[in-house]
Design a protein around this motif. Structure first.
Motif, short mmCIF file in Angstrom:
data_model
loop_
_atom_site.label_atom_id
_atom_site.label_comp_id
_atom_site.label_asym_id
_atom_site.label_seq_id
_atom_site.Cartn_x
_atom_site.Cartn_y
_atom_site.Cartn_z
N THR A 127 0.83 -1.21 0.00
CA THR A 127 0.00 0.00 0.00
C THR A 127 0.86 1.25 0.00
O THR A 127 0.57 2.24 -0.68
N ARG A 128 1.93 1.22 0.77
CA ARG A 128 2.80 2.39 0.86
C ARG A 128 3.78 2.48 -0.32
O ARG A 128 4.09 3.57 -0.78
N ALA A 129 4.25 1.33 -0.79
CA ALA A 129 5.26 1.35 -1.86
C ALA A 129 4.65 1.59 -3.23
O ALA A 129 5.21 2.33 -4.05
N ALA A 130 3.49 0.98 -3.49
CA ALA A 130 2.89 1.07 -4.83
C ALA A 130 1.93 2.23 -4.97
O ALA A 130 1.55 2.59 -6.09
N GLY A 131 1.48 2.83 -3.86
CA GLY A 131 0.58 3.98 -3.94
C GLY A 131 -0.72 3.63 -4.63
O GLY A 131 -1.34 2.60 -4.34
N GLU A 132 -1.13 4.47 -5.56
CA GLU A 132 -2.42 4.25 -6.23
C GLU A 132 -2.37 3.09 -7.23
O GLU A 132 -3.41 2.71 -7.77
N ARG A 133 -1.18 2.55 -7.49
CA ARG A 133 -1.08 1.36 -8.34
C ARG A 133 -1.04 0.08 -7.51
O ARG A 133 -0.54 -0.94 -7.93
N ARG A 134 -1.59 0.16 -6.29
CA ARG A 134 -1.56 -0.99 -5.39
C ARG A 134 -2.34 -2.18 -5.96
O ARG A 134 -2.03 -3.33 -5.66
N ALA A 135 -3.40 -1.92 -6.75
CA ALA A 135 -4.16 -3.03 -7.33
C ALA A 135 -3.29 -3.84 -8.28
O ALA A 135 -3.35 -5.07 -8.30
N ALA A 136 -2.46 -3.15 -9.07
CA ALA A 136 -1.55 -3.86 -9.97
C ALA A 136 -0.52 -4.66 -9.18
O ALA A 136 -0.19 -5.80 -9.53
N TYR A 137 -0.01 -4.06 -8.09
CA TYR A 137 0.95 -4.78 -7.25
C TYR A 137 0.29 -5.99 -6.61
O TYR A 137 0.89 -7.07 -6.51
N GLN A 138 -0.97 -5.82 -6.15
CA GLN A 138 -1.69 -6.93 -5.57
C GLN A 138 -1.83 -8.08 -6.55
O GLN A 138 -1.69 -9.26 -6.20
N ARG A 273 -6.79 -4.72 -13.40
CA ARG A 273 -6.91 -3.48 -14.16
C ARG A 273 -8.37 -3.04 -14.28
O ARG A 273 -8.68 -1.85 -14.25
N ARG A 274 -9.27 -4.00 -14.37
CA ARG A 274 -10.70 -3.68 -14.49
C ARG A 274 -11.32 -3.31 -13.15
O ARG A 274 -12.36 -2.65 -13.11
N ALA A 275 -10.70 -3.77 -12.04
CA ALA A 275 -11.27 -3.51 -10.72
C ALA A 275 -10.50 -2.44 -9.96
O ALA A 275 -10.71 -2.26 -8.77
N GLU A 276 -9.63 -1.71 -10.64
CA GLU A 276 -8.82 -0.70 -9.98
C GLU A 276 -9.65 0.54 -9.69
O GLU A 276 -10.52 0.92 -10.46
N GLY A 277 -9.36 1.20 -8.57
CA GLY A 277 -10.08 2.42 -8.22
C GLY A 277 -11.38 2.11 -7.51
O GLY A 277 -11.86 0.98 -7.48
N PRO A 278 -12.03 3.14 -6.93
CA PRO A 278 -13.24 2.91 -6.14
C PRO A 278 -14.41 2.37 -6.94
O PRO A 278 -15.13 1.49 -6.48
N ARG A 279 -14.62 2.88 -8.15
CA ARG A 279 -15.75 2.40 -8.94
C ARG A 279 -15.53 0.95 -9.38
O ARG A 279 -16.46 0.13 -9.34
N GLY A 280 -14.33 0.65 -9.82
CA GLY A 280 -14.04 -0.73 -10.22
C GLY A 280 -14.13 -1.69 -9.05
O GLY A 280 -14.63 -2.81 -9.20
N ALA A 281 -13.68 -1.26 -7.87
CA ALA A 281 -13.70 -2.14 -6.70
C ALA A 281 -15.13 -2.42 -6.24
O ALA A 281 -15.47 -3.56 -5.91
N THR A 282 -15.98 -1.39 -6.21
CA THR A 282 -17.36 -1.61 -5.79
C THR A 282 -18.12 -2.45 -6.82
O THR A 282 -18.97 -3.26 -6.46
N ARG A 283 -17.79 -2.28 -8.10
CA ARG A 283 -18.42 -3.11 -9.13
C ARG A 283 -17.98 -4.57 -8.97
O ARG A 283 -18.78 -5.50 -9.16
N ALA A 284 -16.72 -4.77 -8.60
CA ALA A 284 -16.22 -6.14 -8.42
C ALA A 284 -16.92 -6.85 -7.27
O ALA A 284 -17.09 -8.07 -7.31
N VAL A 285 -17.32 -6.11 -6.23
CA VAL A 285 -18.06 -6.72 -5.13
C VAL A 285 -19.37 -7.32 -5.63
O VAL A 285 -19.74 -8.45 -5.28
N LEU A 286 -20.08 -6.57 -6.47
CA LEU A 286 -21.34 -7.05 -7.02
C LEU A 286 -21.11 -8.27 -7.93
O LEU A 286 -21.86 -9.26 -7.87
N LEU A 287 -20.08 -8.21 -8.75
CA LEU A 287 -19.76 -9.35 -9.62
C LEU A 287 -19.41 -10.59 -8.80
O LEU A 287 -19.73 -11.71 -9.18
N TYR A 288 -18.75 -10.38 -7.67
CA TYR A 288 -18.42 -11.49 -6.79
C TYR A 288 -19.69 -12.22 -6.35
O TYR A 288 -19.77 -13.46 -6.38
#
Length: 415
Positions: A127-138, A273-288
């Motif tokens: 979270t600290r090293a990758a910053g806003e690209r943490r989803a890609a690092y994950q 890449r599709r679930a990155e950011g707040p909108r992508g993450a909340t959409r991924a919850v529904l898809l789950y």
């Protein structure tokens, strides 16, 4: 994939951490494949004692996440992570020396606590090293972890084929040595976020709101527990349902893990890449929720099929539950970070990490004692429940993000 691994978000330190993660999970693969056999044939524990030991260890692991988060809010992450690796090196060595059940109970419990704490610290590092690209690092970390886990399981197969006490001891020792190598690799990194952030984290506790008093965040963590049920469905539900309720060949059971490992390695980056950011993450919850419902529906339908139709339904269920896992792995972490106050993320993420540990303890008995006992209707009820909770989770996260102005602001920056 290889290019991303050579140049991950976070630079050189992140690249070294991915190597440490792969080594750590290789050891985990050794332990997962050999621990029950070691405890049975070398330490001569009964099945009931092994169940109590692993169950107690799972409960101890729940405390590892909030403990790591609290410590990381006061001290630098890097030495804490090294300490977790060395702690597990010591406890796994003690496993080889202990023969009494009481001693093994304590040692394995501390091992699981250190394991869960290490996973939370790895998340904080990213979270600290990758910053806003943490989803890609994950995504890269999950690919590296799955590759390491698969390698460890493959190496364990060699030792298990020998079937001797010394072979089992060698596998446990290999797991212990993996922590030593991982600690050495982490030693080569710098503190994520730089010296300023490290000094600030050691300055003492903040006066900000505690995650234990933040009802909105606690609600997110509680709802995230059923959002992790894919783990138990894949590891417990699918194989047990196959052998007890369907006519599908038992040889399919290893295929579930193979499908999961291959799909995670191949698709995690694309999904992230599709679930990155707040909108992508909340959409991924529904898809789950949708994907897990479809998985449960296939499991329910597999009982009324012939042999090959049941096999096809179960293999399709393995694909769907793995896709659900890909969605969850990004959305849970991304939302845990976005919903936490920036200055208190370490403590908040420590609490968020409890959801996986609680699911690992509660998920298997829920599936075996309630869902599977109810038959096909139990699977359908579980699918409907998780889908409904996913809708609730998404709405709650969107409200909180909108209230803080993060939903549109963060999405714009990521875009």
């Amino acid at each position: 994939m290889l290019a991303q691994l050579r140049n991950p978000p976070g630079g050189r330190d992140a690249r070294i951490m991915l190597r440490a993660l792969a080594v750590d999970r290789t050891g985990t693969g050794l332990w997962a494949a050999s621990s029950v056999l070691y405890l049975t044939f070398v330490t001569h524990l009964s099945a009931q004692q092994i169940g109590v030991l692993l169950g107690t260890a799972g409960v101890a692991g729940i405390a590892g996440s909030p403990l790591a988060g609290r410590l990381a809010s006061r001290f630098p992450v890097r030495p804490l992570l090294i300490g977790c690796h060395l702690l597990r090196l010591v406890t796994l060595t003690l496993v080889l020396l202990c023969t009494r059940f009481e001693a093994l109970l304590v040692v394995v419990a501390v091992t699981y606590l250190g394991d869960r704490a290490a996973k939370t610290l790895e998340m904080l590092f990213a979270t600290r090293a990758a910053g806003e690209r943490r989803a890609a690092y994950q995504a890269l970390s999950r690919s590296a972890a799955n590759a390491g886990y698969g390698l460890g399981a493959g190496l364990a197969a060699i030792g298990l084929a020998a079937g001797t006490a010394d072979a089992y001891r060698a596998l446990i020792l290999g797991n212990a040595l993996s922590f030593l190598v991982a600690a050495a690799l982490v030693w080569r990194t710098g503190e994520p976020g730089g010296a300023v952030k490290a000094a600030r984290s050691g300055a003492g506790p903040s006066s900000a709101t505690s995650p234990w008093r933040d009802r909105g965040y606690l609600r997110f963590v509680l709802l995230d527990i059923p959002m992790n049920l894919d783990d138990s469905v894949l590891g417990v539900g699918l194989p047990l349902w196959l052998v007890t309720r369907t006519s599908a060949p038992h040889a399919l059971v290893p295929a579930f893990l193979v499908i999961n490992t291959v799909l995670v390695v191949l698709l995690q980056l694309t999904v992230s890449r599709r679930a990155e950011g707040p909108r992508g993450a909340t959409r991924a919850v529904l898809l789950y929720g949708v994907l897990l419902f479809a998985t449960c529906a296939l499991l329910a339908a597999s009982t009324g099929c012939g042999t090959w139709a049941a096999a096809g339904a179960l293999l399709a269920a393995a694909v769907l539950v793995t896709t659900a896992e890909l969605m969850r792995s990004v959305s849970s972490w991304e939302l845990a970070v976005l919903l936490a106050p920036p200055d208190e993320r370490a403590a908040y993420l420590g609490v968020a990490g409890m959801s996986q540990s609680i699911q690992k303890s509660a998920g298997p008995p829920l599936l075996t004692g309630v869902v599977m006992a109810a038959g096909p209707g139990g699977w359908l009820a579980l699918g409907v429940a998780v889908a409904g909770l996913a809708v609730w989770q998404r709405r709650g996260c969107e409200r909180r993000l909108r209230a803080t102005g993060s939903l549109d602001a963060v999405a714009a920056r990521v875009g």
